[in-house]
Scaffold this motif. Structure first.
Motif, short mmCIF file in Angstrom:
data_model
loop_
_atom_site.label_atom_id
_atom_site.label_comp_id
_atom_site.label_asym_id
_atom_site.label_seq_id
_atom_site.Cartn_x
_atom_site.Cartn_y
_atom_site.Cartn_z
N VAL A 75 0.85 -1.20 0.00
CA VAL A 75 0.00 0.00 0.00
C VAL A 75 0.88 1.25 0.00
O VAL A 75 0.70 2.17 -0.80
CB VAL A 75 -0.94 0.02 1.24
CG1 VAL A 75 -1.74 1.31 1.28
CG2 VAL A 75 -1.86 -1.19 1.23
N LEU A 76 1.88 1.27 0.89
CA LEU A 76 2.73 2.46 1.00
C LEU A 76 3.64 2.61 -0.22
O LEU A 76 3.92 3.71 -0.67
CB LEU A 76 3.55 2.41 2.29
CG LEU A 76 2.72 2.39 3.57
CD1 LEU A 76 3.63 2.30 4.79
CD2 LEU A 76 1.82 3.62 3.67
N ASN A 83 -7.45 4.22 1.51
CA ASN A 83 -7.45 4.34 2.96
C ASN A 83 -7.31 2.96 3.59
O ASN A 83 -7.81 1.98 3.03
CB ASN A 83 -8.81 4.87 3.44
CG ASN A 83 -8.94 6.35 3.19
OD1 ASN A 83 -7.95 7.06 3.16
ND2 ASN A 83 -10.18 6.78 2.99
N ILE A 84 -6.68 2.93 4.76
CA ILE A 84 -6.63 1.67 5.49
C ILE A 84 -7.87 1.58 6.37
O ILE A 84 -8.09 2.41 7.24
CB ILE A 84 -5.32 1.58 6.29
CG1 ILE A 84 -4.20 1.37 5.26
CG2 ILE A 84 -5.35 0.43 7.29
CD1 ILE A 84 -2.89 1.85 5.67
N LEU A 85 -8.71 0.59 6.09
CA LEU A 85 -9.96 0.45 6.84
C LEU A 85 -9.76 -0.37 8.10
O LEU A 85 -10.43 -0.17 9.10
CB LEU A 85 -11.03 -0.23 5.97
CG LEU A 85 -11.34 0.44 4.62
CD1 LEU A 85 -12.33 -0.41 3.82
CD2 LEU A 85 -11.92 1.84 4.85
N LYS A 86 -8.84 -1.33 8.04
CA LYS A 86 -8.65 -2.22 9.17
C LYS A 86 -7.32 -2.96 9.06
O LYS A 86 -6.92 -3.34 7.97
CB LYS A 86 -9.79 -3.24 9.18
CG LYS A 86 -9.98 -3.95 10.48
CD LYS A 86 -11.23 -4.78 10.48
CE LYS A 86 -12.48 -3.96 10.73
NZ LYS A 86 -12.47 -3.27 12.03
N GLU A 87 -6.65 -3.10 10.20
CA GLU A 87 -5.46 -3.96 10.23
C GLU A 87 -5.93 -5.39 10.48
O GLU A 87 -6.79 -5.62 11.33
CB GLU A 87 -4.52 -3.51 11.36
CG GLU A 87 -3.98 -2.11 11.13
CD GLU A 87 -2.95 -1.71 12.17
OE1 GLU A 87 -3.08 -2.15 13.34
OE2 GLU A 87 -2.02 -0.95 11.81
N VAL A 183 -3.66 -5.58 5.47
CA VAL A 183 -4.67 -4.57 5.82
C VAL A 183 -5.82 -4.63 4.82
O VAL A 183 -5.65 -5.09 3.68
CB VAL A 183 -4.06 -3.13 5.83
CG1 VAL A 183 -3.11 -2.96 7.00
CG2 VAL A 183 -3.36 -2.79 4.51
N LEU A 184 -6.97 -4.16 5.30
CA LEU A 184 -8.14 -4.02 4.42
C LEU A 184 -8.14 -2.58 3.93
O LEU A 184 -8.06 -1.65 4.74
CB LEU A 184 -9.40 -4.31 5.25
CG LEU A 184 -10.73 -4.39 4.51
CD1 LEU A 184 -10.76 -5.64 3.63
CD2 LEU A 184 -11.88 -4.45 5.51
N ILE A 185 -8.18 -2.39 2.61
CA ILE A 185 -8.14 -1.01 2.09
C ILE A 185 -9.40 -0.68 1.30
O ILE A 185 -10.06 -1.55 0.73
CB ILE A 185 -6.90 -0.78 1.18
CG1 ILE A 185 -6.84 -1.80 0.03
CG2 ILE A 185 -5.62 -0.81 1.99
CD1 ILE A 185 -5.79 -1.48 -1.03
#
Ligand code: PRT
Ligand code: ZN
Length: 288
Positions: A75-76, A83-87, A183-185
């Motif tokens: 992602v980075l 956006n990161i919704l959840k780890e 992560v959930l994005i």
């Protein structure tokens, strides 16, 4: 046609098994085990789009998929509008700088004017410029760890998990730059239609329940009443432990939830405090 939330997931690789396990534990069953490009679930309004992990951030940013599951490192590095919704807590690893073992390391300035091999140039250049270091970044894909040994670079910047790849290439990790995990994005600039938003909320609720139960044990034990206070003081519990009467009125049954990490330590204390007949069960889901 029924609305489906489209989730981009890795088609094969290190993220695949745990992604499918998480979705399975969230009660989402797929129509086929075959990994064709797009597979609908047979019992939940989602469909899985199978991609290389490198393509997942862009698929979400561009709207090909509604959400995605991918490593934070990707992602980075890809730097798309997501956006990161959840780890999600799996595929944990770190991105680190490593140098040949024989070199004495005194700090980041060692990297000035050195050649660093990596598959993560974006994350690395950001880190170096934030720290005022100027290095020569050499981008290679795959087998980055062999670069110093064959004289291609002075150091590497790569994913480290157990560290054994570094050791077998005579390298030492000297700077941990990023902690990563799956992560959930979701897209930054697009709002999901209401129907998909409802599906996403239900999915996130289920993922939370699965994650909350992860590494937890449900324990039951018999405790003499006169030892009850002592036993309760040992138990961390979620809120407060459940205490139930038993047919033998000198005893009661105590139920609680334990973190696996502290399991043996706490069980030992409970035994010496007088608890007997201790049962420990896996918890599948936990709704907090
Ligand atoms: O084909 P596709 O492009 O989809 O997959 P990929 O080959 O690019 O990625 P893949 O499947 O190898 O990894 C996917 C994600 O898993 C990464 O982006 C990370 O977020 C995460 N992950 C977790 C890891 C590791 N652990 C890991 N150990 N990715 C790679 N490694 C490599 C590491 O670079 C090292 O060379 O595994 C090797 C062993 O590591 P050690 O330290 O345990 O020896
Ligand atoms: Zn990849």
């Amino acid at each position: 046609m029924e609305t489906r939330l489209r989730i981009a997931v890795q088609s094969k690789g290190r993220l695949y098994d745990e992604t499918m396990e998480l979705l399975g534990e969230a009660g989402i069953k797929m129509t086929t085990a075959k990994r064709t490009l797009l597979i609908p679930s047979r019992n939940f309004p989602v469909e899985l789009l199978f991609l290389r992990d490198d393509d997942i951030p862009d698929s979400v940013a561009s709207g090909t998929a509604d959400i995605g599951i991918v490593g934070l490192n990707e992602v980075l590095e890809k730097n798309k509008s997501v956006n990161i919704l959840k780890e999600l807590g799996f595929s944990r690893c770190r991105l680190s700088l490593a140098i040949p073992q024989h070199i004495e390391y005194h700090g980041l300035s060692w990297f000035n004017n050195r050649k660093i091999a990596t598959s993560y140039p974006v994350i690395l250049s950001k880190f170096l410029s934030e720290n005022g270091i100027k290095s020569d970044i050499h981008v290679i894909t795959g087998s980055v760890e062999i670069a110093p040994g064959i004289g291609l670079a002075d150091a590497i910047f790569d994913i480290v998990s157990s560290g054994s790849t570094l050791v077998s290439n005579n390298l030492t990790e000297v700077e941990k730059v990023l902690e990563s995990q799956a992560v959930l994005i979701g897209a930054q600039n697009r709002k999901l239609p209401q129907e998909k938003h409802v599906i996403l909320n239900e999915l996130m609720f289920r993922i939370d329940a699965v994650k909350a139960a992860d590494g937890k044990k449900y324990i039951l034990m018999n405790v003499p009443k006169e030892k009850l206070d002592e036993v309760l003081a040992i138990l961390p519990g979620i809120k407060s432990p459940t205490v139930l009467p038993l047919a033998n009125t000198d005893w009661c049954s105590v139920h609680s939830v334990l973190d696996e990490k502290r399991f043996w330590e706490i069980i030992g204390k409970l035994k010496s405090a007088g608890a007997e007949g201790i049962l420990a069960l896996d918890i599948e889901k936990m709704i907090l």
